[in-house]
Write an enzyme that holds these catalytic residues in place. Structure first.
Site, PDB file in Angstrom:
ATOM      1  N   ALA A  16      59.621 -35.076 -72.213  1.00 33.83           N
ATOM      2  CA  ALA A  16      59.578 -33.616 -72.056  1.00 33.83           C
ATOM      3  C   ALA A  16      58.639 -33.118 -73.582  1.00 33.83           C
ATOM      4  O   ALA A  16      58.935 -32.188 -74.143  1.00 33.83           O
ATOM      5  CB  ALA A  16      60.927 -33.055 -72.329  1.00 33.83           C
ATOM      6  N   ARG A  22      49.208 -24.976 -68.719  1.00 34.76           N
ATOM      7  CA  ARG A  22      48.820 -24.167 -67.475  1.00 34.76           C
ATOM      8  C   ARG A  22      50.026 -23.292 -67.192  1.00 34.76           C
ATOM      9  O   ARG A  22      49.781 -22.646 -66.088  1.00 34.76           O
ATOM     10  CB  ARG A  22      48.707 -25.465 -66.179  1.00 34.76           C
ATOM     11  CG  ARG A  22      47.056 -25.924 -66.272  1.00 34.76           C
ATOM     12  CD  ARG A  22      46.905 -26.610 -65.098  1.00 34.76           C
ATOM     13  NE  ARG A  22      47.406 -28.197 -65.280  1.00 34.76           N
ATOM     14  CZ  ARG A  22      47.784 -28.970 -64.533  1.00 34.76           C
ATOM     15  NH1 ARG A  22      47.442 -28.880 -63.220  1.00 34.76           N
ATOM     16  NH2 ARG A  22      48.346 -30.012 -64.744  1.00 34.76           N
ATOM     17  N   THR A  88      52.480 -41.803 -72.007  1.00 36.22           N
ATOM     18  CA  THR A  88      53.937 -41.869 -71.607  1.00 36.22           C
ATOM     19  C   THR A  88      54.818 -43.052 -72.130  1.00 36.22           C
ATOM     20  O   THR A  88      55.774 -42.962 -72.090  1.00 36.22           O
ATOM     21  CB  THR A  88      53.890 -41.812 -69.983  1.00 36.22           C
ATOM     22  OG1 THR A  88      52.799 -42.577 -69.606  1.00 36.22           O
ATOM     23  CG2 THR A  88      53.581 -40.462 -69.428  1.00 36.22           C
ATOM     24  N   ASP A 112      59.553 -32.374 -66.073  1.00 37.71           N
ATOM     25  CA  ASP A 112      58.950 -31.470 -65.349  1.00 37.71           C
ATOM     26  C   ASP A 112      59.093 -31.613 -63.987  1.00 37.71           C
ATOM     27  O   ASP A 112      58.359 -31.322 -63.026  1.00 37.71           O
ATOM     28  CB  ASP A 112      57.703 -31.179 -65.782  1.00 37.71           C
ATOM     29  CG  ASP A 112      56.584 -32.465 -65.614  1.00 37.71           C
ATOM     30  OD1 ASP A 112      57.222 -33.463 -65.242  1.00 37.71           O
ATOM     31  OD2 ASP A 112      55.504 -32.193 -65.995  1.00 37.71           O
ATOM     32  N   ASN A 178      52.430 -42.641 -57.463  1.00 38.03           N
ATOM     33  CA  ASN A 178      53.536 -42.794 -58.445  1.00 38.03           C
ATOM     34  C   ASN A 178      53.991 -41.489 -58.669  1.00 38.03           C
ATOM     35  O   ASN A 178      53.560 -40.522 -59.004  1.00 38.03           O
ATOM     36  CB  ASN A 178      52.984 -43.482 -59.646  1.00 38.03           C
ATOM     37  CG  ASN A 178      53.781 -43.228 -60.966  1.00 38.03           C
ATOM     38  OD1 ASN A 178      55.210 -43.411 -60.733  1.00 38.03           O
ATOM     39  ND2 ASN A 178      53.466 -43.432 -62.151  1.00 38.03           N
ATOM     40  N   ARG A 324      78.745  -9.288 -63.979  1.00 41.83           N
ATOM     41  CA  ARG A 324      78.001  -9.822 -65.140  1.00 41.83           C
ATOM     42  C   ARG A 324      78.895 -10.631 -65.729  1.00 41.83           C
ATOM     43  O   ARG A 324      80.053 -10.818 -65.441  1.00 41.83           O
ATOM     44  CB  ARG A 324      77.616  -8.800 -66.032  1.00 41.83           C
ATOM     45  CG  ARG A 324      76.556  -7.720 -65.493  1.00 41.83           C
ATOM     46  CD  ARG A 324      75.972  -6.803 -66.400  1.00 41.83           C
ATOM     47  NE  ARG A 324      75.645  -6.828 -67.657  1.00 41.83           N
ATOM     48  CZ  ARG A 324      76.041  -6.272 -68.653  1.00 41.83           C
ATOM     49  NH1 ARG A 324      76.423  -5.058 -68.751  1.00 41.83           N
ATOM     50  NH2 ARG A 324      75.318  -6.571 -69.867  1.00 41.83           N
ATOM     51  N   TYR A 357      81.519   1.725 -64.125  1.00 43.23           N
ATOM     52  CA  TYR A 357      81.256   0.677 -65.220  1.00 43.23           C
ATOM     53  C   TYR A 357      82.396   0.165 -65.544  1.00 43.23           C
ATOM     54  O   TYR A 357      83.100   1.116 -66.304  1.00 43.23           O
ATOM     55  CB  TYR A 357      80.297   1.145 -65.953  1.00 43.23           C
ATOM     56  CG  TYR A 357      79.774   0.335 -67.307  1.00 43.23           C
ATOM     57  CD1 TYR A 357      79.587  -0.919 -66.843  1.00 43.23           C
ATOM     58  CD2 TYR A 357      80.488   0.499 -68.662  1.00 43.23           C
ATOM     59  CE1 TYR A 357      79.423  -1.990 -67.954  1.00 43.23           C
ATOM     60  CE2 TYR A 357      80.363  -0.524 -69.504  1.00 43.23           C
ATOM     61  CZ  TYR A 357      79.823  -1.766 -69.275  1.00 43.23           C
ATOM     62  OH  TYR A 357      79.598  -2.662 -70.023  1.00 43.23           O
ATOM     63  N   ASN A 368      94.202   1.261 -59.279  1.00 45.16           N
ATOM     64  CA  ASN A 368      92.978   1.757 -58.720  1.00 45.16           C
ATOM     65  C   ASN A 368      92.286   2.718 -59.542  1.00 45.16           C
ATOM     66  O   ASN A 368      92.444   3.613 -60.139  1.00 45.16           O
ATOM     67  CB  ASN A 368      93.587   2.912 -57.340  1.00 45.16           C
ATOM     68  CG  ASN A 368      92.801   3.071 -56.460  1.00 45.16           C
ATOM     69  OD1 ASN A 368      91.404   3.535 -56.824  1.00 45.16           O
ATOM     70  ND2 ASN A 368      92.955   3.164 -55.217  1.00 45.16           N
ATOM     71  N   TYR A 378      81.079   0.949 -76.098  1.00 43.95           N
ATOM     72  CA  TYR A 378      80.159   0.604 -77.091  1.00 43.95           C
ATOM     73  C   TYR A 378      79.803   1.828 -77.945  1.00 43.95           C
ATOM     74  O   TYR A 378      79.618   3.037 -77.527  1.00 43.95           O
ATOM     75  CB  TYR A 378      78.796   0.182 -76.601  1.00 43.95           C
ATOM     76  CG  TYR A 378      77.823  -0.153 -77.576  1.00 43.95           C
ATOM     77  CD1 TYR A 378      78.171  -1.219 -78.452  1.00 43.95           C
ATOM     78  CD2 TYR A 378      76.616  -0.068 -77.193  1.00 43.95           C
ATOM     79  CE1 TYR A 378      77.270  -1.621 -79.278  1.00 43.95           C
ATOM     80  CE2 TYR A 378      75.587  -0.321 -78.127  1.00 43.95           C
ATOM     81  CZ  TYR A 378      75.978  -1.182 -79.065  1.00 43.95           C
ATOM     82  OH  TYR A 378      74.866  -1.699 -80.120  1.00 43.95           O
TER      83      TYR A 378
END
Ligand code: UD1
Ligand code: MG
Length: 458
Positions: A16, A22, A88, A112, A178, A324, A357, A368, A378
């Protein structure tokens, strides 16, 4: 010895250290993600799933972010640096110490190439543990072989690999290529790697030369062929998207085969680590980020986005819900449209049906939560928790200013701004009293300054 135990005595070396120019990115290539996991993470986890006992990851110089990601995913993995990119084989030799410890097989993976299957890794490792096969290579038939190393065959024996830049016209016509994955017999690996020279078009130490070197010593090499798709590597963002598409199709199929109904599979996106129980129904256009677990019989309605969330059996999510990290829904809980839940536990049967939220909160069973409820968690500096007891009822459009507790079975009147704890079974109303003035509107319209505007009276 079982195949699994044999695999455990094998070493994975994951390369790696590439620059990934690119990708046109400030981020190292191997940290780009497909299906919610970094590219290097795919290589690591596939090696782990194949049962390989240890992994060494070769990274480029000054890449603490890559090292951190490796350790996050597999804490026992070793990270070594390749200071100069000399090819390599040179990269694999950075793991010399680990290779020298003595393993049955050394399996080299590229950081990769995220579509390689654990079965293929295992097949390569097993191949070099049998008889006189010294090297096993993952090969594939390329539609366009340009750029790949060509596999030179003598009947069914692999006798060499020629890199594209070094290949003759005749060799370039070969389409068996390969795929990058290679296994070396453990006792021969260091000897072969150290014999590699750099006399070639790129002045690099090619790992692929190990094949010719092994054959020259009377040892055998073989190819394990896979579909081209499995060998797909990522060099740019177009290939990144191509890999994503392949992985998503694999994940959709895997979940459907495990008993999940996807109404429009092509519109649902999973992460590699998504766990889903049986008889779960997922409607169109849902996204599952990393770390999601869904238990049996849950329903995820259309256009929902989940990440780091746990959904218990029979729970109901969406449409248009956002779960989340740390959202934890109890059995049969309901999170409806335009509801966002973060770091909050919802007890069994709790209902949050609309426009709400809930952050840093605990909601008791069967509570409920009315439309438009906000936990104000916050203060601009720190986060605070809201605790809502079992069976509590929070009226619509209420703001719960944390830290605050609503006791079990308590009621909060609609439109309240709750800043003080509410005892169990109490009613809290925290809003201005309504003032009603009969006939006020007519006298307002009758004022001389308003008459000039000539609005008709009613
Ligand atoms: C390599 C193979 C080629 C094969 C192709 C498949 C060699 C010499 N060639 O070519 O036969 O068809 O992959 O995709 O192995 N790396 C390092 N350090 C280095 C050089 C490379 O860590 O000094 C890493 C890269 O980050 C990458 C992998 O090794 O993960 C392969 O390197 P790359 O430059 O992509 O090799 P290719 O030219 O694609
Ligand atoms: Mg490459």
């Amino acid at each position: 010895m079982s195949a699994q135990k044999d695999a455990a005595s094998c070493l994975a070396v994951i390369l790696a250290a590439g620059e990934g120019t690119r990708m046109k990115s400030a981020r190292p290539k191997v940290l780009h993600e497909v299906a919610g996991r970094s590219l290097v993470g795919h290589a690591l986890k596939s090696a782990e799933a194949a049962g390989l006992g240890r992994a060494v990851v070769v990274i480029g110089p000054d890449r603490p972010d890559v090292a951190k990601e490796v350790t996050r995913l597999v804490p026992e993995a070793e990270v070594v640096e390749q200071r100069e990119r000399c090819g390599t084989a040179h990269a694999v030799l950075q793991a010399e110490r680990a290779i020298g410890v003595g393993h049955k097989a050394i399996v080299v993976l590229f950081g990769d190439t995220p579509l390689v299957r654990p079965e293929t890794i295992r097949a390569l490792a097993e191949a070099v543990q049998q008889g006189k096969t010294a090297v096993a290579v993952m090969g594939f038939q390329a539609k366009d072989p340009t750029g790949y190393g060509r596999l030179i065959m003598d009947g069914t024996d692999l006798i060499g690999i020629r890199e594209h830049k070094d290949a003759s016209e005749k060799e370039r016509a070969i389409t068996l290529c390969n795929g990058g994955l290679m296994a070396l017999r453990g006792d021969l690996a260091l000897g072969l790697l150290k014999s590699v020279q750099s006399k070639n078009a790129q002045n690099e130490f090619y790992l692929t030369d190990c094949v010719g070197l092994a054959c020259a010593r009377g040892l055998a090499a073989r190819v394990i062929e896979v579909p081209e798709e499995e060998a797909l590597g990522v060099n740019d963002r177009v290939q990144l998207a191509a890999c994503e598409a392949v992985l998503q199709n694999r994940l959709r199929e895997q979940h459907m085969r495990n008993g999940v109904t996807l109404i429009a599979p092509e519109t649902v996106f999973f992460s590699t680590d998504t766990v889903i129980g049986r008889d779960v129904l997922i409607e169109p256009n849902c996204v599952f980020g990393p770390g999601v677990t869904i238990a049996d019989n849950a329903v995820i309605h259309a256009f929902s986005h989940l990440e780091g969330a746990k959904v218990a059996a029979g729970a109901n999510v969406g449409p248009f819900a956002r779960l989340r990290p740390g959202a934890n829904l109890g059995e049969g809980a309901k999170v409806g449209n335009f509801v966002e839940v973060k770091n909050a536990d919802l007890g069994a049967g709790a209902k949050v049906s609309h426009l709400t939220y809930l952050g840093d909160a605990t909601i008791g069973a069967e509570a409920n939560i009315g439309a438009g409820t906000i936990t104000c968690n916050y203060d601009g500096f720190r986060k605070f928790r809201t605790e809502i007891g079992a069976g509590a009822f929070v009226g619509s459009n209420s703001s719960l200013v944390a830290p605050v507790t609503i006791g079990e079975g308590a009621f909060v009147g609609s439109g309240s701004v709750v800043t003080k704890n509410v005892p169990p079974n109490a009613l809290a109303v925290a809003r201005g009293h309504q003032v009603t003035k009969e006939g006020w509107a007519n006298s307002f319209r009758a004022r001389p300054e308003n008459q000039a505007k000539k609005k008709p009276s009613r």
